[in-house]
Scaffold this active site. Structure first.
Site, short mmCIF file in Angstrom:
data_model
loop_
_atom_site.label_atom_id
_atom_site.label_comp_id
_atom_site.label_asym_id
_atom_site.label_seq_id
_atom_site.Cartn_x
_atom_site.Cartn_y
_atom_site.Cartn_z
N LYS A 48 0.81 -1.22 0.00
CA LYS A 48 0.00 0.00 0.00
C LYS A 48 0.84 1.26 0.00
O LYS A 48 0.47 2.28 -0.59
CB LYS A 48 -0.97 -0.02 1.18
CG LYS A 48 -2.05 -1.09 1.05
CD LYS A 48 -3.07 -1.00 2.16
CE LYS A 48 -4.14 -2.05 1.97
NZ LYS A 48 -4.87 -1.89 0.69
N ASN A 51 2.43 1.54 -3.63
CA ASN A 51 1.37 1.82 -4.59
C ASN A 51 0.87 3.26 -4.47
O ASN A 51 0.66 3.95 -5.47
CB ASN A 51 0.19 0.87 -4.38
CG ASN A 51 0.53 -0.58 -4.66
OD1 ASN A 51 1.54 -0.88 -5.29
ND2 ASN A 51 -0.31 -1.48 -4.19
N LEU A 256 -16.60 2.60 -1.78
CA LEU A 256 -17.68 1.61 -1.77
C LEU A 256 -17.63 0.64 -2.95
O LEU A 256 -18.64 0.03 -3.30
CB LEU A 256 -19.02 2.35 -1.77
CG LEU A 256 -19.22 3.39 -0.67
CD1 LEU A 256 -20.43 4.27 -0.95
CD2 LEU A 256 -19.35 2.71 0.70
N ARG A 259 -20.14 0.70 -5.91
CA ARG A 259 -21.11 1.77 -5.61
C ARG A 259 -20.46 3.14 -5.51
O ARG A 259 -21.12 4.12 -5.14
CB ARG A 259 -21.88 1.43 -4.33
CG ARG A 259 -22.78 0.22 -4.48
CD ARG A 259 -23.62 -0.02 -3.25
NE ARG A 259 -22.81 -0.50 -2.13
CZ ARG A 259 -23.27 -0.74 -0.90
NH1 ARG A 259 -24.56 -0.53 -0.64
NH2 ARG A 259 -22.48 -1.19 0.05
N THR A 283 -6.99 -5.15 -7.28
CA THR A 283 -5.81 -4.93 -6.45
C THR A 283 -5.25 -3.53 -6.69
O THR A 283 -5.00 -3.14 -7.83
CB THR A 283 -4.72 -5.97 -6.75
OG1 THR A 283 -5.29 -7.28 -6.66
CG2 THR A 283 -3.58 -5.85 -5.76
N ASP A 287 -5.44 2.15 -3.18
CA ASP A 287 -4.18 2.90 -3.11
C ASP A 287 -4.14 3.99 -4.19
O ASP A 287 -3.67 5.09 -3.96
CB ASP A 287 -2.99 1.96 -3.28
CG ASP A 287 -3.04 0.79 -2.32
OD1 ASP A 287 -3.55 0.96 -1.20
OD2 ASP A 287 -2.56 -0.30 -2.68
N THR A 322 -7.50 1.96 -12.92
CA THR A 322 -6.60 0.96 -12.33
C THR A 322 -7.15 -0.45 -12.47
O THR A 322 -6.42 -1.40 -12.78
CB THR A 322 -6.37 1.26 -10.84
OG1 THR A 322 -5.75 2.54 -10.72
CG2 THR A 322 -5.48 0.22 -10.19
N GLY A 327 -2.55 -6.27 -11.85
CA GLY A 327 -1.38 -5.82 -11.11
C GLY A 327 -1.60 -4.44 -10.54
O GLY A 327 -2.11 -3.55 -11.23
#
Length: 361
Positions: A48, A51, A256, A259, A283, A287, A322, A327
């Site tokens: 995290k 990223n 969310l 959402r 994933t 971040d 993203t 990845g």
């Protein structure tokens, strides 16, 4: 020589974990005790902290020409259209991944002068990604990241390199007590802090007033507000935001997933629906949201304004881009990609907002 002309650039310090992501792409999540064959295997750099640092830099800089700029200093001088720098504070092991992390961070404009190299292994994360939904399950071992201790963050110099940052970003992959110490040190220096409270954990109540921005997903919102995840829904979003605001947080964002996101500050609350994209891998979406939100906040602050809805919309767009790629770091968009998405995408179903006394939420 001063960069960006006479005005010193704003500085974001990202304090957090660096993990090697070992990713299995599977048709479905295996049941307890079941072995199930994966479709594909990928290994990528993540965590995290790393990223978010890359997302912060990319979200306020255009993608450089292919093959252009290989060092941090060259990239800073080249990308002078945005006065924001990013520093990564973290730790890697003494294995092959240490240099890989240093290289990829510098290639993405991030200052690595506060990246420690310690004995042992770099952090590792195992990720299962379900093809149909793009949703993932993760488990991780911090390894070298555990070098980030309470004692390390006792003074201002530990938060960045050379000068106080304008904004500190922290996550909960490192120990809760360490995060609280970071808050304490930053708060004592009057430095604003963004906490992406992932993965879910508690913090002591007296630290909430030190948080300028709190970003939580549904699980984290439930854990930190003493609810079941099922209780985080459209009827309770504003109530949850008000709970954190009542504890002293200045800005709250609930991410969310499909959402979108709900935000709250002072007497302003609103909902930003998600964008319709082809989901491959979730994933790193949170971040990326964090990095894009942070840079938009500093950009607006430079202009003497703060429109939280505008920052959340931009962060939602970055996160949407993203998840269309596999990845965490590979999928993080650059500023021009987010801008083009703004100009061309029409798949969002409006933006809903409500004042504090609205009866609609």
């Amino acid at each position: 020589m001063a960069r960006y002309g006479a005005m010193a650039p704003r500085l974001i310090s990202v304090i957090g974990c660096l993990h090697v992501d070992r990713i299995m792409i599977t048709d479905r999540m295996p049941d307890r005790g079941e072995s199930y064959r994966a479709r594909q295997y990928h290994e990528a750099l993540g965590g995290k902290g790393a990223n978010s640092a890359i997302a912060a830099y990319r979200s306020c800089h255009a993608r450089p020409p292919e093959g252009k700029l290989t060092s941090f200093d060259e990239r800073i001088d080249y990308s002078n259209e945005n006065e924001i720098e990013v520093c990564m504070v973290g730790a890697v092991g003494d294995d092959k991944y240490a240099q890989m992390f240093e290289d990829v961070l510098q290639e993405n404009g991030v200052d690595v002068s506060r990246l420690q190299k310690v004995d042992g292994m770099t952090g590792v994360s195992f990720v299962l990604v379900e093809v149909a939904s793009g949703e993932n399950r993760c488990t991780f071992a911090n390894n070298a990241n555990d070098a980030l201790t309470v004692d390390y963050f006792t003074d201002l110099d530990s938060l960045a390199n050379g000068r106080p940052p304008d904004l500190v970003i922290a996550q909960m992959e490192i120990d809760r007590t360490v995060v609280e110490k970071i808050m304490d040190t930053a708060g004592a220096a009057g430095i604003e802090l963004l906490l992406n409270a992932a993965p879910a954990n508690y913090i002591l109540s007296n630290f909430y007033p030190l948080i300028t921005h709190l970003l939580v997903n549904e699980t984290e919102a439930a854990t930190m507000s003493g609810r079941e995840v099922e209780e985080v829904n459209e009827e309770t979003w504003q109530e949850i935001a008000e709970y954190f605001l009542g504890k002293g947080v200045k800005n709250v964002v609930l991410t969310l997933g499909a959402r979108g996101a709900f935000f709250g500050r002072a007497d302003e609350f609103g909902h930003v629906p998600a964008f319709n994209v082809n989901v491959l891998d979730c994933t790193g979406a949170g971040d990326t949201f964090t990095g894009a939100y942070a840079t938009d906040y500093l950009r607006q602050k430079q202009m003497g304004q703060w429109d939280i809805r505008e920052a959340v919309i931009r962060a939602c767009k970055a996160a949407a881009l993203t998840i269309t790629r596999i990845g965490a770091q590979e999928g993080i968009p650059w500023m021009d990609e987010i801008d083009n998405f703004e100009e061309n995408e029409s798949s969002q179903i409006g933006v809903e907002a409500a004042s504090a006394d609205s009866e609609e939420l």
